[in-house]
Design a protein around this motif. Structure first.
Motif, mmCIF file in Angstrom:
data_model
loop_
_atom_site.group_PDB
_atom_site.id
_atom_site.type_symbol
_atom_site.label_atom_id
_atom_site.label_comp_id
_atom_site.label_asym_id
_atom_site.label_seq_id
_atom_site.Cartn_x
_atom_site.Cartn_y
_atom_site.Cartn_z
ATOM 1 N N MET A 1 0.844 -1.185 0.000
ATOM 2 C CA MET A 1 0.000 0.000 0.000
ATOM 3 C C MET A 1 0.884 1.241 0.000
ATOM 4 O O MET A 1 1.980 1.234 0.552
ATOM 5 N N LYS A 2 0.357 2.288 -0.612
ATOM 6 C CA LYS A 2 1.066 3.564 -0.681
ATOM 7 C C LYS A 2 0.117 4.684 -0.297
ATOM 8 O O LYS A 2 -1.091 4.616 -0.552
ATOM 9 N N LYS A 3 0.687 5.709 0.313
ATOM 10 C CA LYS A 3 -0.071 6.917 0.595
ATOM 11 C C LYS A 3 0.375 7.973 -0.404
ATOM 12 O O LYS A 3 1.568 8.267 -0.516
ATOM 13 N N VAL A 4 -0.577 8.519 -1.152
ATOM 14 C CA VAL A 4 -0.291 9.591 -2.095
ATOM 15 C C VAL A 4 -0.844 10.868 -1.489
ATOM 16 O O VAL A 4 -2.025 10.934 -1.118
ATOM 17 N N GLU A 5 0.009 11.871 -1.380
ATOM 18 C CA GLU A 5 -0.364 13.146 -0.788
ATOM 19 C C GLU A 5 -0.097 14.224 -1.834
ATOM 20 O O GLU A 5 1.024 14.333 -2.327
ATOM 21 N N ALA A 6 -1.106 14.977 -2.192
ATOM 22 C CA ALA A 6 -0.960 16.032 -3.190
ATOM 23 C C ALA A 6 -1.333 17.367 -2.562
ATOM 24 O O ALA A 6 -2.394 17.492 -1.953
ATOM 25 N N ILE A 7 -0.449 18.345 -2.709
ATOM 26 C CA ILE A 7 -0.716 19.707 -2.274
ATOM 27 C C ILE A 7 -1.048 20.476 -3.550
ATOM 28 O O ILE A 7 -0.196 20.588 -4.436
ATOM 29 N N ILE A 8 -2.274 20.971 -3.667
ATOM 30 C CA ILE A 8 -2.736 21.566 -4.922
ATOM 31 C C ILE A 8 -3.385 22.932 -4.691
ATOM 32 O O ILE A 8 -3.690 23.308 -3.552
ATOM 33 N N ARG A 9 -3.632 23.630 -5.790
ATOM 34 C CA ARG A 9 -4.377 24.884 -5.740
ATOM 35 C C ARG A 9 -5.830 24.578 -5.364
ATOM 36 O O ARG A 9 -6.411 23.618 -5.879
ATOM 37 N N PRO A 10 -6.433 25.390 -4.486
ATOM 38 C CA PRO A 10 -7.813 25.118 -4.057
ATOM 39 C C PRO A 10 -8.806 25.028 -5.206
ATOM 40 O O PRO A 10 -9.714 24.196 -5.189
ATOM 41 N N GLU A 11 -8.635 25.844 -6.226
ATOM 42 C CA GLU A 11 -9.600 25.863 -7.326
ATOM 43 C C GLU A 11 -9.538 24.608 -8.195
ATOM 44 O O GLU A 11 -10.426 24.365 -9.002
ATOM 45 N N LYS A 12 -8.507 23.781 -8.021
ATOM 46 C CA LYS A 12 -8.368 22.560 -8.805
ATOM 47 C C LYS A 12 -8.960 21.331 -8.110
ATOM 48 O O LYS A 12 -9.070 20.264 -8.696
ATOM 49 N N PHE A 13 -9.380 21.487 -6.846
ATOM 50 C CA PHE A 13 -9.809 20.316 -6.080
ATOM 51 C C PHE A 13 -11.031 19.613 -6.678
ATOM 52 O O PHE A 13 -11.050 18.393 -6.810
ATOM 53 N N GLN A 14 -12.063 20.365 -7.031
ATOM 54 C CA GLN A 14 -13.299 19.726 -7.496
ATOM 55 C C GLN A 14 -13.065 18.901 -8.755
ATOM 56 O O GLN A 14 -13.532 17.770 -8.865
ATOM 57 N N GLU A 68 -0.026 -0.556 -7.124
ATOM 58 C CA GLU A 68 -0.087 -0.531 -8.593
ATOM 59 C C GLU A 68 -0.895 0.634 -9.155
ATOM 60 O O GLU A 68 -0.843 0.913 -10.347
ATOM 61 N N HIS A 69 -1.646 1.363 -8.319
ATOM 62 C CA HIS A 69 -2.431 2.503 -8.788
ATOM 63 C C HIS A 69 -1.688 3.831 -8.690
ATOM 64 O O HIS A 69 -2.187 4.849 -9.183
ATOM 65 N N VAL A 70 -0.518 3.838 -8.082
ATOM 66 C CA VAL A 70 0.186 5.091 -7.807
ATOM 67 C C VAL A 70 0.528 5.862 -9.078
ATOM 68 O O VAL A 70 0.271 7.066 -9.164
ATOM 69 N N ASP A 71 1.092 5.212 -10.082
ATOM 70 C CA ASP A 71 1.479 5.928 -11.307
ATOM 71 C C ASP A 71 0.267 6.566 -11.984
ATOM 72 O O ASP A 71 0.338 7.707 -12.458
#
Length: 113
Positions: A1-14, A68-71
């Motif tokens: 298992m992997k944890k994917v953490e993304a820090i993004i612009r708020p307007e891109k979340f939806q 296997e879903h990370v990429d």
């Protein structure tokens, strides 16, 4: 298992959430955060006075998935959240040793599916 953490612009979340749902990723943890990197914050103007905001608002999206879903997830985040400008964010990938569903006691992949 992997944890994917993304820090993004708020307007891109939806739009990111919709794209992740399309590929079956429904379990997310979302936090409003603030930070700065190469952006170095912003300058603001209030009642004629200039001031500097050192931290910029961002959204942190976290998900624990099968390795296997990370990429695929990374490609979705990049294609959905990129504006080709400084401040688009970062993606971090961590190894997850175990997960336990509190309600049932299920562990490992069963706890995240």
């Amino acid at each position: 298992m992997k944890k994917v953490e993304a820090i993004i612009r708020p307007e891109k979340f939806q739009s990111l959430r919709e794209k992740l749902e399309e590929v079956g990723i429904n379990g997310l943890t979302v936090s409003e955060v603030a930070g700065c990197g190469q952006q170095k914050g912003e300058k603001g103007l209030f009642r004629g006075q200039s001031f500097e905001i050192k931290l910029v608002p961002k959204v942190k999206v976290e998900m624990v998935v099968e390795a296997e879903h990370v990429d695929e997830i990374i490609k979705i985040v990049q294609s959905t959240c990129s504006t080709n400008q400084i401040g688009d964010g970062k993606i971090f990938v961590y190894s997850v040793e175990d997960a336990v569903r509190i309600r049932t006691g299920e562990a490992g992949l069963q706890a995240i599916l």
